[in-house]
Design an enzyme around this catalytic site. Structure first.
Site, PDB file in Angstrom:
ATOM      1  N   CYS A  21       0.838  -1.190   0.000  1.00  0.00           N
ATOM      2  CA  CYS A  21       0.000   0.000   0.000  1.00  0.00           C
ATOM      3  C   CYS A  21       0.881   1.250   0.000  1.00  0.00           C
ATOM      4  O   CYS A  21       1.841   1.309   0.769  1.00  0.00           O
ATOM      5  CB  CYS A  21      -0.900  -0.032   1.235  1.00  0.00           C
ATOM      6  SG  CYS A  21      -2.087   1.306   1.301  1.00  0.00           S
ATOM      7  N   PRO A  22       0.608   2.196  -0.867  1.00  0.00           N
ATOM      8  CA  PRO A  22      -0.561   2.369  -1.729  1.00  0.00           C
ATOM      9  C   PRO A  22      -0.343   1.920  -3.176  1.00  0.00           C
ATOM     10  O   PRO A  22      -1.204   2.139  -4.023  1.00  0.00           O
ATOM     11  CB  PRO A  22      -0.786   3.877  -1.679  1.00  0.00           C
ATOM     12  CG  PRO A  22       0.606   4.434  -1.654  1.00  0.00           C
ATOM     13  CD  PRO A  22       1.396   3.447  -0.801  1.00  0.00           C
TER      14      PRO A  22
END
Length: 84
Positions: A21-22
């Site tokens: 993430c992201p």
């Protein structure tokens, strides 16, 4: 989902293996942009946060999460782009 995952014909594949993430969602956003309306994308990810992030992405942007599947530490998603 009415048809088995194995019978789905995908238009593109996004391999986000090893990314966290992201990055998977950022790559997903770009890949979906490149799909034709109603195109089907298969996403392969290893980040467990995609279990939360990808369904929310689909709801927020109006795409259909056709199927999702977990295989050990790999997460698979089939996403149909909304038709314009």
């Amino acid at each position: 989902m009415s048809e088995p995952i194995e019978s789905l014909t995908v238009d593109a594949v996004l391999d986000a293996t090893g990314l966290f993430c992201p990055e998977p969602v950022m790559m997903l956003h770009q890949k979906v942009r490149d799909l034709p309306p109603s195109g089907l994308l298969k996403v392969i990810a290893t980040d467990p946060s995609t279990c939360r992030d990808i369904p929310k992405f689909c709801v927020f942007l109006g795409h259909e999460l056709v199927a999702e599947q977990a295989e050990e530490s790999t997460f698979l998603y089939w996403i149909r782009k909304k038709s314009d």
